[in-house]
Enzyme design. Sequence first.
Site, PDB file in Angstrom:
ATOM      1  CB  SER A  63      -0.900   0.034   1.237  1.00  0.00           C
ATOM      2  OG  SER A  63      -1.832  -1.012   1.210  1.00  0.00           O
ATOM      3  CB  SER A 157      -2.971   1.513  -2.162  1.00  0.00           C
ATOM      4  OG  SER A 157      -2.357   2.136  -1.056  1.00  0.00           O
ATOM      5  CE  LYS A 158      -7.436  -1.913   5.739  1.00  0.00           C
ATOM      6  NZ  LYS A 158      -8.845  -1.917   5.385  1.00  0.00           N
ATOM      7  CB  ALA A 159      -4.741   4.900   0.634  1.00  0.00           C
ATOM      8  CE1 TYR A 163     -11.789   1.381   4.478  1.00  0.00           C
ATOM      9  CE2 TYR A 163      -9.661   2.107   3.655  1.00  0.00           C
ATOM     10  CZ  TYR A 163     -10.553   1.089   3.956  1.00  0.00           C
ATOM     11  OH  TYR A 163     -10.208  -0.218   3.708  1.00  0.00           O
TER      12      TYR A 163
END
Length: 311
Positions: A63, A157-159, A163
């Site tokens: 990420s 990518s867990k950015a 969210y």
Amino acid sequence: MLKPTEKIWRNGELIRWQDATIHVLSHVVSYGSSVFEGIRCYETKSGPAIFRLPEHMRRMVDSARIYRMEIAYTAQQLSEAAVELVRANGLNSCYIRPIALRGYGDMGVFGGKNPVDVYLACWEWGKYLGEEALAQGVDVCVSSWNRIAPNTLPALSKAGANYMNSQLIKMEALANGYSEGIALDSNGYVSEGSGENIFVVRDGKIITPPLGASVLPGITRDTILKLAHDLNIPVSEGIVPRELLYIADEVFFSGTAAEITPIRSIDRYTIGKGRRGPVAEALQKEFFAIVEGRAEDRYGWLTPVPAAQLV
Ligand code: PPE
């Protein structure tokens, strides 16, 4: 309300929970420049065990790389930090949240000269979509918001910034009396929930949207692909048209927080019999047996946390 634990890991040190603060002009606050993970640690008869820790830390490093963000720790070092943290806090089960963020330094979009600070926190986190959700299923809607398009924010990518899109999906769902929203991708096909991947069952076969449908490459998603195969349930990744949801025998969510949560209605269409179906139940049974150490850990998915030393 979040219940504090003793310690948070910051850049290689354990500090007090209340000291893990950042300056308001840290780059991340204005520009959303963070990547993070969510990992569960389960109580087993031989002590706490962290589920698929190396895979989560690998995704964390991936990420960051996508955003040219240099983390000073390897996935291996981050995994060791997670074990140290859970041990220091003396928890039997918890949720672990690693975060890397662009910190205090320059202002302006670039951020490449700002320090990348790494934090790991953990706390006790119960059932994500309510106590009843795992057994009864939840009522959800298809969101009017699309999931992030592939050439805007990269979904692998867990950015943190992703969210904001999740919040729009979730807030709209709650405002309209649903527990969660399902987002379509920019082509109009099913993508995922605000914080979960999605699976559809019809005629005994499972299908889940592919990585090209703007989904997070979920660790629980991967777990389900493997467990379904082991249970001899045909499973594939493929494009899911919205209307397949309404004629499905079962639909369920997967995620670290949500685990395996059945969906009993979508847009007020009753799904299957309007309760947890046999496929979701079989997968839950297998999943919880493994994470709670009641079944053999045949894939080596559990990292044990040694008991804290008595002082
Ligand atoms: N999609 C999204 C958008 C997502 O946030 C998650 C995890 C998943 C899929 C499932 O991924 P995995 O956990 O690797 O199986 N969402 C995390 C954050 C939840 C939150 O509210 O914060 C989680 O489940 O931990």
